[in-house]
Structure formats: structure tokens, C-alpha cells
Scaffold this active site. Structure first.
Site, PDB file in Angstrom:
ATOM      1  N   GLY A   1       0.815  -1.213   0.000  1.00  0.00           N
ATOM      2  CA  GLY A   1       0.000   0.000   0.000  1.00  0.00           C
ATOM      3  C   GLY A   1       0.844   1.256   0.000  1.00  0.00           C
ATOM      4  N   CYS A   2       0.219   2.358   0.378  1.00  0.00           N
ATOM      5  CA  CYS A   2       0.793   3.684   0.146  1.00  0.00           C
ATOM      6  C   CYS A   2       1.995   4.047   1.019  1.00  0.00           C
ATOM      7  CB  CYS A   2      -0.289   4.747   0.311  1.00  0.00           C
ATOM      8  SG  CYS A   2      -1.553   4.651  -0.969  1.00  0.00           S
TER       9      CYS A   2
END
Length: 390
Positions: A163-164
Site C-alpha cells: 500500500g501507500c
């Protein structure tokens, strides 16, 4: 006979891990944010949802994004109508795209980084590949090794589904690899393609629409090693320390689930609040050893999860507007490219610093911070030291 201690000492680098080159790449298909709601509701056969379209239009208007790049164009989506529904089985079609395209886009960025580095690719000892777009075995790291023609003995690490925050994670891992393996040259690649998350709108899950308004495609590559060879390798930033933490009371704030329908993202409303409330603790822990407590004295690279996160962090820390200039510029020009964003921002910062005739790669400032935020809620904090621009 040598001792373990002697072997250990010989294995270790002398100096800190250093960023020596950065390359970026995006797909050719550029999407204008102002007209995206019309296109999105048309291609997903949702034009009858007028009220929802107005909401989406407002999201896009508030996003502070001008344009994004996407592999998915009208032609691809018309061939794969299930990807345009909100919840239709479509994982096979999505996987067929990303398994091929993620390494290819990564290669484009890597070729640019290797060219800037100026050394033969045979000198790359380690590869760290990161993507939240699809999963495969052997992984995108293996595919990239083949595409670039790296040595078969290159030591690979594949990070899927992080993810980010993972743009910070790859720097933390590359730092440890470079500093603990004398002469190591680590190629780090983050490559993200939204074909895995794209889906049609629904009244019941507005958080899914937020992702549709923010996410874009992009790949970034950097080369990291310790003890740069004088006159051959040009240092850009030094990696001084790196930390990771899970924020308190943040479970379920950002979730992603890979299912038959692709990757679905779920966000709680208070993500910006959770991040801004806890960001100072991470800063204090990272910079106390350096005797730094003025956050405006640093250069800033923050994952641009969305405009609200940046606005609230800026307000909470009383940051001057120019502190997040590079971060906001990348958000505006590319959208949220997940793990690749912070590396795009590093590239933008060193480029603009040189262009503006500043003294260092970090906007003329000596010390800086790089933040990654993502599922968990997980925060990565990397302390950077800039390099003088000659």
C-alpha cells in the site's frame, strides 16, 4: 583463520546509504481531472446516477489534482466490461494486465535511473521491487530482472500488497542492504497500475469513489549504495535513519482486500485526523537525536494520500506553505500513485533545487524528512540529509 568479527567488519560499508540516481515513468494515456467524472460515469454505464456523479465531481474538484496517467483506456475497459461494474468477478482480467504491465513500467523507470547512475547494470547487486498491483510467482522482481538483463545472481526482494506507505519501506530496506553489504548497489523499483482497483461507482460505498478520484499509475526507480565512487557516482541524498510504526486506535482506517472483484479499498473518514494527530510524535522520535525540533527547518517529502491529509499535517505542525510544494506538485501532476509517490517527490525536489540555483538537493536545506502513510495505519519515517549542488 579469520574470525567472524573480521568477516563481519569486512562485509560492512563505511558510510551511510546514499541515493545515487532516480528515474520515473508513466503510461502514455493522460487523464484530465476536470473532465474525468464525465468519462468515468459514461464508461461505467452510470450516467443515470446523477446525484452520485455530482458528488464525484466535487471530489475531483477538491482533489487538487490536475491530471493523472492510466494504463486503462476506453478500449481496454470496453473489452473488459466487468471491470466497469462495482462488484463483478474480474480478477483474472485485472491480473492478466498488471502481471505484464507492472514490470514493464518498472523497467522504463529503472532504465532512466541506471542511465543517470552511469555504471554498468552488472554492478547492481540487489533488487527491491514493490507493487500493490497484482500478485504472481515468480514475481515482478523476477520479470524485471529478465527485462533489464540483470545478473541471475542479483539478490531479489519482492514486496506485494503493502500500500501507500511502502515508498518509505523500500528506502528503509535498501538502507540496511547497502550499509551491511560493502559495495552493494541496490536497485529499488515501485511500480503501480490502477487496473487492479478501477471499478464503477456505488451509492453504498463512497470511500471507494474517493480512490477513483485520487489514484493514478506510475513507476519510480532509485539506485542506493554506500561510499559512492568519487567522480563516477553522484550522491543526491543520504539516508540517515528509518523507522516504522502502527498508529494507535487506527485499525480499519485504511484497508485493501484482494478478491474476485479485484482490489477493493476502504477508508474511514478520519484518516487525515489520525495521521495529523500522530505525525509530531514520529518527527520528535526521528529528530531528537539530531537536536532538531523546528519542523520548518526541514525539507519535506510526504506521501500525498489526498489533499486533506496534507492540509491537516500542514496545519497541525504550522508548516509554511512552501514546505509541501514538491509534494503538492506531484499530487497535482500525477495523483496518488501509491508507493511510487515519495520517489517522484524526491526526483521533483532535486530537479527544482538545481533549477532554482539552490545550495543543496533539499531545497537549499541540510536535513529533511520523508513520510509514507498507508494501511494499518502504518507510518514510515525516513530522515534524509541533502547533498551540496556544485
Amino acid at each position: 583463520m579469520v574470525t567472524v568479527e573480521e568477516v563481519r567488519k569486512a562485509q560492512r560499508a563505511e558510510g551511510p546509504a546514499t541515493v545515487m540516481a532516480i528515474g520515473t515513468a508513466v503510461p502514455p494515456n493522460c487523464v484530465d481531472q476536470a473532465t474525468y467524472p464525465d468519462y468515468y460515469f459514461r464508461i461505467t454505464n452510470s450516467e443515470h446516477k446523477a446525484e452520485l456523479k455530482e458528488k464525484f465531481q466535487r471530489m475531483c474538484d477538491k482533489s487538487q489534482i490536475k491530471k493523472r496517467y492510466m494504463y486503462l483506456n476506453e478500449e481496454v475497459l470496453k473489452e473488459n466490461p466487468n471491470m466497469c461494474a462495482y462488484m463483478a468477478p474480474s480478477l483474472d482480467a485485472r491480473q492478466d494486465i498488471v502481471v505484464v504491465e507492472v514490470p514493464k513500467l518498472g523497467k522504463e523507470a529503472a532504465v532512466k535511473a541506471i542511465k543517470e547512475w552511469g555504471q554498468p547494470k552488472s554492478k547492481i547487486t540487489h533488487l527491491v521491487f514493490c507493487t500493490t498491483s497484482g500478485v504472481d510467482m515468480p514475481g515482478a522482481d523476477y520479470q524485471l530482472t529478465k527485462l533489464l538483463g540483470l545478473r541471475p545472481s542479483v539478490k531479489r526482494l519482492m514486496m506485494y500488497q503493502q500500500g501507500c506507505f511502502a515508498g518509505g519501506t523500500v528506502l528503509r530496506l535498501a538502507k540496511d542492504l547497502a550499509e551491511n553489504n560493502k559495495g552493494a548497489r541496490v536497485l529499488v523499483v515501485c511500480s503501480e497500475i490502477t487496473a487492479v482497483t478501477f471499478r464503477g461507482p456505488t451509492d453504498t460505498h463512497l470511500d471507494s469513489l474517493v480512490g477513483q478520484a485520487l489514484f493514478g499509475d506510475g513507476a519510480a526507480a532509485i539506485i542506493i549504495g554506500s561510499d559512492p565512487i568519487p567522480e563516477v557516482e553522484k550522491p543526491l541524498f543520504e539516508l540517515v535513519s528509518a523507522a516504522q510504526t502502527i498508529l494507535p486506535d487506527s485499525e480499519g482506517a485504511i484497508d485493501g482486500h484482494l478478491r474476485e472483484v479485484g482490489l477493493t479499498f476502504h477508508l474511514l473518514k478520519d484518516v487525515p485526523g489520525l495521521i495529523s494527530k500522530n505525525v509530531e510524535k514520529s518527527l520528535t522520535e526521528a529528530f531528537k537525536p539530531l537536536g532538531i525540533s523546528d519542523w520548518n527547518s526541514l525539507f519535506w517529502i510526504a506521501h500525498p494520500g489526498g489533499p486533506a491529509i496534507l492540509d491537516q499535517v500542514e496545519a497541525k505542525l504550522s508548516l509554511k506553505p512552501e514546505k509541501l510544494r514538491a509534494t503538492r506538485h506531484v499530487l497535482s501532476e500525477y495523483g496518488n500513485m501509491s508507493s511510487a509517490c515519495v520517489l517522484f517527490i524526491l526526483d521533483e525536489m532535486r530537479r527544482k533545487s538545481k533549477e532554482d540555483g539552490l545550495k543543496t538537493t533539499g531545497e537549499g536545506i541540510e536535513w529533511g524528512v520523508l513520510f509514507g502513510f498507508g494501511p494499518g495505519l502504518t507510518v514510515e519515517t525516513v530522515v534524509l540529509h541533502s547533498v551540496a549542488i556544485n
